[in-house]
Design an enzyme around this catalytic site. Structure first.
Site, PDB file in Angstrom:
ATOM      1  N   THR A  50       0.811  -1.218   0.000  1.00  0.00           N
ATOM      2  CA  THR A  50       0.000   0.000   0.000  1.00  0.00           C
ATOM      3  C   THR A  50       0.848   1.273   0.000  1.00  0.00           C
ATOM      4  OG1 THR A  50      -1.502   1.258   1.439  1.00  0.00           O
ATOM      5  CG2 THR A  50      -0.073  -0.301   2.534  1.00  0.00           C
ATOM      6  N   ASP A  51       0.222   2.385  -0.408  1.00  0.00           N
ATOM      7  CA  ASP A  51       0.902   3.692  -0.342  1.00  0.00           C
ATOM      8  C   ASP A  51       1.027   4.190   1.095  1.00  0.00           C
ATOM      9  OD1 ASP A  51      -1.784   4.286   0.128  1.00  0.00           O
ATOM     10  OD2 ASP A  51      -1.953   5.790  -1.453  1.00  0.00           O
ATOM     11  N   GLU A  52       0.252   3.596   2.020  1.00  0.00           N
ATOM     12  CA  GLU A  52       0.223   4.131   3.389  1.00  0.00           C
ATOM     13  C   GLU A  52       1.548   3.957   4.122  1.00  0.00           C
ATOM     14  OE1 GLU A  52      -3.164   3.663   5.752  1.00  0.00           O
ATOM     15  OE2 GLU A  52      -4.545   3.760   4.063  1.00  0.00           O
TER      16      GLU A  52
ATOM     17  N   TYR B 250      -1.950  -0.209  11.185  1.00  0.00           N
ATOM     18  CA  TYR B 250      -2.084  -0.913   9.892  1.00  0.00           C
ATOM     19  C   TYR B 250      -0.886  -0.635   9.000  1.00  0.00           C
ATOM     20  CZ  TYR B 250      -3.197  -1.298   4.955  1.00  0.00           C
ATOM     21  OH  TYR B 250      -3.109  -1.573   3.622  1.00  0.00           O
TER      22      TYR B 250
ATOM     23  N   LYS C 185       2.126  -3.101   7.560  1.00  0.00           N
ATOM     24  CA  LYS C 185       2.351  -3.319   6.121  1.00  0.00           C
ATOM     25  C   LYS C 185       3.794  -2.929   5.777  1.00  0.00           C
ATOM     26  CE  LYS C 185       0.115  -4.512   3.112  1.00  0.00           C
ATOM     27  NZ  LYS C 185      -0.106  -5.903   2.569  1.00  0.00           N
TER      28      LYS C 185
HETATM   29  O1  DAU Z   1      -4.143   3.976   0.526  1.00  0.00           O
HETATM   30  C1  DAU Z   1      -4.330   2.588   0.416  1.00  0.00           C
HETATM   31  C2  DAU Z   1      -5.125   2.162   1.579  1.00  0.00           C
HETATM   32  O2  DAU Z   1      -6.424   2.668   1.405  1.00  0.00           O
HETATM   33  C3  DAU Z   1      -5.198   0.663   1.789  1.00  0.00           C
HETATM   34  O3  DAU Z   1      -3.916   0.183   2.024  1.00  0.00           O
HETATM   35  C4  DAU Z   1      -6.072   0.362   2.965  1.00  0.00           C
HETATM   36  O4  DAU Z   1      -6.218  -1.006   3.127  1.00  0.00           O
HETATM   37  C5  DAU Z   1      -7.425   0.962   2.749  1.00  0.00           C
HETATM   38  O5  DAU Z   1      -8.223   0.760   3.886  1.00  0.00           O
HETATM   39  C6  DAU Z   1      -7.316   2.428   2.430  1.00  0.00           C
HETATM   40  O6  DAU Z   1      -7.015   3.211   3.590  1.00  0.00           O
HETATM   41  P1  DAU Z   1      -7.843   4.517   3.926  1.00  0.00           P
HETATM   42  O7  DAU Z   1      -7.753   4.769   5.367  1.00  0.00           O
HETATM   43  O8  DAU Z   1      -7.481   5.627   3.001  1.00  0.00           O
HETATM   44  O9  DAU Z   1      -9.316   3.953   3.492  1.00  0.00           O
HETATM   45  P2  DAU Z   1     -10.732   4.145   4.144  1.00  0.00           P
HETATM   46  O10 DAU Z   1     -11.703   3.571   3.161  1.00  0.00           O
HETATM   47  O11 DAU Z   1     -10.812   3.662   5.534  1.00  0.00           O
HETATM   48  O12 DAU Z   1     -10.888   5.727   4.165  1.00  0.00           O
HETATM   49  C7  DAU Z   1     -10.744   6.520   2.987  1.00  0.00           C
HETATM   50  C8  DAU Z   1     -10.806   7.960   3.424  1.00  0.00           C
HETATM   51  O13 DAU Z   1     -12.138   8.219   3.888  1.00  0.00           O
HETATM   52  C9  DAU Z   1      -9.885   8.290   4.566  1.00  0.00           C
HETATM   53  O14 DAU Z   1      -9.400   9.622   4.428  1.00  0.00           O
HETATM   54  C10 DAU Z   1     -10.780   8.208   5.789  1.00  0.00           C
HETATM   55  C11 DAU Z   1     -12.132   8.648   5.255  1.00  0.00           C
HETATM   56  N1  DAU Z   1     -13.298   8.050   5.927  1.00  0.00           N
HETATM   57  C12 DAU Z   1     -13.352   6.694   6.072  1.00  0.00           C
HETATM   58  C13 DAU Z   1     -14.421   6.100   6.719  1.00  0.00           C
HETATM   59  C14 DAU Z   1     -14.481   4.605   6.908  1.00  0.00           C
HETATM   60  C15 DAU Z   1     -14.332   8.861   6.371  1.00  0.00           C
HETATM   61  O15 DAU Z   1     -14.297  10.102   6.206  1.00  0.00           O
HETATM   62  N2  DAU Z   1     -15.410   8.263   6.998  1.00  0.00           N
HETATM   63  C16 DAU Z   1     -15.477   6.924   7.209  1.00  0.00           C
HETATM   64  O16 DAU Z   1     -16.486   6.456   7.833  1.00  0.00           O
END
Ligand code: DAU
Length: 357
Positions: A134-136, A160, A164
Site C-alpha cells: 500500500t501507499d500508506e 495498519y 504493512k
Molecule cells: O491507501 C491505500 C489504503 O487505502 C489501503 O492500504 C487500505 O487497506 C485501505 O483501507 C485504504 O485506507 P484509507 O484509510 O485511506 O481507506 P478508508 O476507506 O478507511 O478511508 C478513505 C478515506 O475516507 C480516509 O481519508 C478516511 C475517510 N473516511 C473513512 C471512513 C471509513 C471517512 O471520512 N469516513 C469513514 O467512515
C-alpha cells in the site's frame, strides 16, 4: 495440478477476489489460501468451478502444512494479498494486524523459501513471489510535496500502515538474504466490487441506501488517489510478467480528489441511479470526529510501472464509481452476507449511535 498454478493468499477478500476472477478469465488455475475472516467470503469465488481450489487457513498459524500445500500444488507464482487492511480497526485492535500482516507474511516467506529449495533449476528460475502492499507505508504527504517514488523512506502512521511497512521490509529482506524472487507493489486506495462495507465508498453506499448519515471524518479535505480495482489487477499481472525480482513498483491513478469531492460524485451517481424521494443524498453528509493521526494526503508516482512495463490506468473516477454503484445495487445478497453481526458490532463500537441506529 501442474506447475502453472497461481497461489493467491487472501483470494476471497476484496483485491484477492478481483485478482482471482481475472486470473480464471485468463485460463489460469488458482489455489486460494484465505482464513475467511469477516472481510472475506467463500461465495466471492462461486461459479469459478474447478479452476479454483480454496484452502481455509490462517497464514499466521504455525505448521508444516503450508509447505506441504506448496509442494503438492507446485505454484509458479505466489501472490500475497492477505492482510488485515482497515485503518480504523487497526487503531482498535492492533494485535490482529501484527499477527496477520507481520507473522503471516513471515510464515509465508519461510514456506516459499522451503518450497523453492526443492524445485528444479527451471522452475526456480520462473518462480515469483508478489507481495501486494500500500501507499500508506510512506505516511502523509504535505500539499506541496511531490508524489512518493519507489525507494523513498517509509514513515507509516497507523498500526495498519506500520505492519504493512514491516511486511514490505520482510519481503525485501527475504529477497536480499535468501534470493527469493520477490516483487513488491504499493498501490493507492482501491475501490470496486467485493469491497467490504467498512471502507469509505461501500460504507457511504450502504448508509445512503438506508437513508442514514454519511460520516465524513474531520473536514473531509483529506486527499486519496482512488484507483479502480481492475486497473490494480492489470498492474499486478504486468509486474508478474515483466517485473525484475527485487523490484518495487508503484500503482496509482495520479488523482488527488478530497474525500468530500469523491462523496459529491458518489451522491450524484446515486441520485441518478436510485433517486431518493426526500431529495439528494448530499443532504445526508455529516462531519464526525476525525480518525486519530489521520493521514492528510497520499500520493504515489507510478512512472516506473508506466515506462518499464507499459501499464496505464484505464478507468476514470466517474466511470469507476458508476460501475461500483451499479455492482452494489445489483448484489443485494452480497450485502446481506457482508453486513452480518460482526459488521453491526463494528459500526456500534466505532460510530455514534445516531449514525447507525
Ligand atoms: O491507501 C491505500 C489504503 O487505502 C489501503 O492500504 C487500505 O487497506 C485501505 O483501507 C485504504 O485506507 P484509507 O484509510 O485511506 O481507506 P478508508 O476507506 O478507511 O478511508 C478513505 C478515506 O475516507 C480516509 O481519508 C478516511 C475517510 N473516511 C473513512 C471512513 C471509513 C471517512 O471520512 N469516513 C469513514 O467512515
Amino acid at each position: 495440478m501442474s506447475a502453472s498454478v497461481l497461489l493467491v493468499t487472501g483470494g476471497a477478500g476484496f483485491i484477492g477476489t478481483n485478482f482471482v476472477r481475472a486470473a480464471v478469465a485468463r485460463g489460469e488455475r488458482v489455489v486460494v489460501v484465505d482464513r475467511l475472516n469477516y472481510a472475506a467470503q467463500e461465495g466471492n469465488l462461486a461459479g469459478l468451478g474447478a479452476q479454483v481450489r480454496l484452502v481455509a487457513r490462517d497464514l499466521a498459524a504455525p505448521g508444516d502444512d503450508l509447505v506441504r500445500l506448496l509442494v503438492e500444488t507446485r505454484p509458479r507464482t505466489i501472490v500475497h494479498t492477505a492482510a488485515e487492511t482497515h485503518v480504523d480497526r487497526s487503531i482498535h485492535d492492533p494485535e490482529a494486524f501484527v499477527a496477520s500482516n507481520l507473522l503471516g507474511t513471515f510464515r509465508l516467506l519461510e514456506a516459499a523459501r522451503a518450497y523453492l529449495a526443492g524445485l528444479g533449476e527451471e522452475e526456480r528460475r520462473r518462480f515469483r513471489f508478489l507481495h501486494v502492499s500500500t501507499d500508506e507505508v510512506y505516511g502523509a504527504r504535505a500539499p506541496e510535496d511531490p508524489p512518493n517514488r519507489e525507494g523513498d523512506p517509509y514513515e507509516p502512521t497507523s498500526p495498519y500502515a506500520a505492519t504493512k511497512a514491516g511486511s514490505d521490509h520482510l519481503a525485501r529482506a527475504w529477497h536480499k538474504t535468501y534470493g527469493l524472487p520477490v516483487l513488491v507493489t504499493n498501490c493507492t486506495n482501491n475501490y470496486g466490487p467485493y469491497q467490504h462495507p467498512e471502507k469509505f465508498l461501500p460504507l457511504m453506499i450502504y448508509q445512503a441506501l438506508r437513508g442514514r448519515p454519511l460520516p465524513v471524518y474531520g473536514d473531509g479535505r483529506q486527499v486519496r488517489d482512488w484507483l479502480y480495482v481492475d486497473d490494480h489487477v492489470r498492474a499486478l499481472f504486468r509486474v508478474l510478467e515483466g517485473g525484475t525480482p527485487g523490484g518495487t513498483y508503484h500503482v496509482s491513478a495520479g488523482l488527488g480528489p478530497t474525500n468530500l469531492e469523491v462523496l459529491e460524485l458518489l451522491c450524484a451517481i446515486l441520485d441518478r441511479l436510485r433517486p431518493r424521494p426526500e431529495g439528494s443524498y448530499r443532504a445526508l453528509v455529516r462531519h464526525v470526529a476525525d480518525r486519530p493521526a489521520h493521514d492528510r494526503r497520499y500520493a504515489l508516482e507510478s512512472t516506473r510501472l508506466q515506462h518499464e512495463l507499459g501499464w496505464r490506468p484505464e478507468e476514470s473516477l466517474a466511470g469507476g464509481l458508476e460501475k461500483t454503484v451499479r455492482w452494489y445495487l445489483s448484489h443485494e445478497e452480497w450485502w446481506c452476507r457482508a453486513t452480518g453481526e460482526d459488521f453491526h458490532r463494528w459500526l456500534a463500537a466505532h460510530y455514534d449511535a445516531e449514525l447507525v441506529r
